[in-house]
Enzyme design. Structure first.
Site, PDB file in Angstrom:
ATOM      1  N   SER A 104       0.840  -1.194   0.000  1.00 49.92           N
ATOM      2  CA  SER A 104       0.000   0.000   0.000  1.00 49.92           C
ATOM      3  C   SER A 104       0.881   1.253   0.000  1.00 49.92           C
ATOM      4  O   SER A 104       1.737   1.409  -0.862  1.00 49.92           O
ATOM      5  CB  SER A 104      -0.974  -0.046   1.176  1.00 49.92           C
ATOM      6  OG  SER A 104      -1.998   0.914   1.024  1.00 49.92           O
ATOM      7  N   ASP A 152      -9.752  -3.668  -6.185  1.00 44.17           N
ATOM      8  CA  ASP A 152      -9.032  -2.634  -5.447  1.00 44.17           C
ATOM      9  C   ASP A 152      -9.028  -1.365  -6.271  1.00 44.17           C
ATOM     10  O   ASP A 152      -8.712  -1.389  -7.471  1.00 44.17           O
ATOM     11  CB  ASP A 152      -7.597  -3.107  -5.176  1.00 44.17           C
ATOM     12  CG  ASP A 152      -6.758  -2.102  -4.412  1.00 44.17           C
ATOM     13  OD1 ASP A 152      -7.283  -1.052  -3.997  1.00 44.17           O
ATOM     14  OD2 ASP A 152      -5.552  -2.366  -4.233  1.00 44.17           O
ATOM     15  N   HIS A 187      -8.118  -4.779  -1.417  1.00 44.77           N
ATOM     16  CA  HIS A 187      -6.927  -4.101  -0.907  1.00 44.77           C
ATOM     17  C   HIS A 187      -6.689  -4.506   0.547  1.00 44.77           C
ATOM     18  O   HIS A 187      -7.590  -4.454   1.375  1.00 44.77           O
ATOM     19  CB  HIS A 187      -7.119  -2.589  -1.000  1.00 44.77           C
ATOM     20  CG  HIS A 187      -5.899  -1.800  -0.647  1.00 44.77           C
ATOM     21  ND1 HIS A 187      -4.985  -1.400  -1.597  1.00 44.77           N
ATOM     22  CD2 HIS A 187      -5.422  -1.346   0.536  1.00 44.77           C
ATOM     23  CE1 HIS A 187      -4.014  -0.721  -1.017  1.00 44.77           C
ATOM     24  NE2 HIS A 187      -4.249  -0.676   0.294  1.00 44.77           N
TER      25      HIS A 187
END
Length: 321
Positions: A164, A252, A282
Site C-alpha cells: 500500500s 481494489d 486491498h
C-alpha cells in the site's frame, strides 16, 4: 448491501465476509487517532511478538536504529552469508501502522524466503508530511547497503519492498536510488495522486479501502501530486529501475495504477512481473485467504531468486492467480 453482493459480487465469499467484518468497525477518514487505534488493535491480533524473541528455530528478531530511523531486523538463520536483504516499508496510508502491525508478515517473509528483512518505522503524516517518510526509506536503504556484510547479506542483493503506501515509498526509493537496489516488490501501491483510473470508480466503495480514505491519505501526506517522488506513475523515465514484482488485488481502487506502472516498466525494458489476484480486496496480503497465502509464497520465492545467477526473468508478464 456491501459492494456487489446480490449483483454478482466479484469478491470470493470468504473475501466478502472478511471485507465486511473489517470495514464495519473501521473509522472513516479524518480522525488520525481513531485510525491509529484501529490499526494498533489489529496488530494485537496479528501475532506480533517482542523484539529479541527467537522464532522459526534459530531465527532472531531485534530492534535497531538505522541512520536515525527505528527498524526491526529479522534474521531467519543468523550466521548466513550472501543472502538477500529486504528493506520493508509498511502500509497504512502514510498516517498509521508501524513495526508491530507488520511484524507477523515480516517474520513470514524472512522465514520463507531466507532473506534478512529490515522493517522500517518511518515517520508518519500528518505530523511529518512528504518527504519525511520517503527520506527515511532512502536512508535505511543506504544503511542496509553499508551494513549488508555484517548482516550476512550481499550488498548487491538489496531489495526494497512495501505494501500500500509502503509500496509507494518502495517505488519512490527505486526511482531515487536505482543503482543501490537489485529489486523492488510493490504490493497494491498508490502510484498517482490524481486517482483518475477506472478502478477508483469501480471499487471506491464497498471493498474496505475506500476512495474517500485514499483521497484523505494523500492530503495528509502532502507534496506536489505531479512530482514523481509523490506519484511514481508520472516519472518520465523508468528505464534504469531494478527488476520488479507488482502484486495486485483485482477488487481494489488502486488496481489500474499498478497495472499501468507494470506496463510502463515493461515498455522501458525493466524485468517486471505483475501478479493480479482475482476475488480479493486491498489489504488481502496478511489475511487468512488462499490468494493471500499464494501471494506471500510467490513473493518469498521471487525475493529468494533476486540477484541469483540464472534467475528467470519475467519481463512484461501479467499473471492472474
Amino acid at each position: 448491501m456491501s459492494g456487489g453482493v446480490g449483483r454478482g459480487d466479484p469478491l470470493s465469499p470468504e473475501a466478502r465476509r472478511l471485507c465486511d467484518a473489517m470495514a464495519a468497525p473501521f473509522p472513516g477518514p479524518g480522525d488520525v487517532a481513531a485510525l491509529r487505534a484501529a490499526a494498533g488493535a489489529g496488530a494485537g491480533a496479528s501475532g506480533a511478538a517482542a523484539a529479541g524473541e527467537p522464532w522459526a528455530g534459530a531465527g532472531a528478531v531485534r530492534d535497531a536504529v538505522a541512520s536515525g530511523v527505528p527498524v526491526r531486523v529479522y534474521d531467519p538463520a543468523p550466521g548466513g552469508r550472501g543472502r538477500v536483504l529486504v528493506v520493508y516499508l509498511h502500509g497504512g496510508g502514510w498516517v498509521m501502522c508501524g513495526l508491530d502491525t507488520h511484524d507477523a508478515l515480516c517474520r513470514e517473509l524472512a522465514g520463507t524466503s531466507g532473506a534478512v528483512v529490515v522493517s522500517v518505522g518511518y515517520r508518519l503524516a500528518p505530523e511529518h508530511p512528504w518527504p519525511a517518510a520517503a527520506d527515511d526509506a532512502l536512508a535505511v536503504v543506504r544503511w542496509a547497503r553499508a551494513e549488508a556484510g555484517r548482516l550476512g547479506c550481499d550488498p548487491g542483493r538489496v531489495v526494497v519492498a512495501g505494501d500500500s503506501s509502503g509500496g509507494n515509498l518502495a517505488a519512490v526509493t527505486a526511482l531515487r536510488a536505482p543503482r543501490l537496489l537489485a529489486g523492488q516488490l510493490l504490493v497494491y501501491p498508490p502510484l498517482d495522486a490524481s486517482m483518475g483510473s477506472e478502478s477508483v470508480a469501480a471499487y471506491g466503495r464497498g471493498y474496505f479501502h475506500t476512495a474517500a480514505h485514499m483521497a484523505w491519505y494523500w492530503e495528509q501526506y502532502g507534496g506536489d501530486p505531479a512530482h514523481p517522488y509523490v506519484s511514481p506513475l508520472r516519472a518520465p523515465d523508468l528505464s534504469e529501475l531494478p527488476r520488479a514484482l507488482i502484486v495486485l488485488a483485482d477488487c481494489d481502487l488502486l488496481r489500474d495504477e499498478g497495472l499501468a506502472y507494470g506496463r510502463r516498466l515493461a515498455e522501458a525494458g525493466v524485468d517486471c512481473e505483475v501478479r493480479l489476484h482475482p476475488g480479493v480486496f486491498h489489504g488481502f496480503l496478511g489475511l487468512p485467504l488462499p490468494a493471500a497465502a499464494s501471494a506471500r509464497a510467490g513473493a518469498a520465492a521471487w525475493l529468494a531468486a533476486t540477484g541469483r545467477r540464472g534467475a528467470d526473468p519475467g519481463s512484461g508478464r501479467v499473471a492472474s492467480s
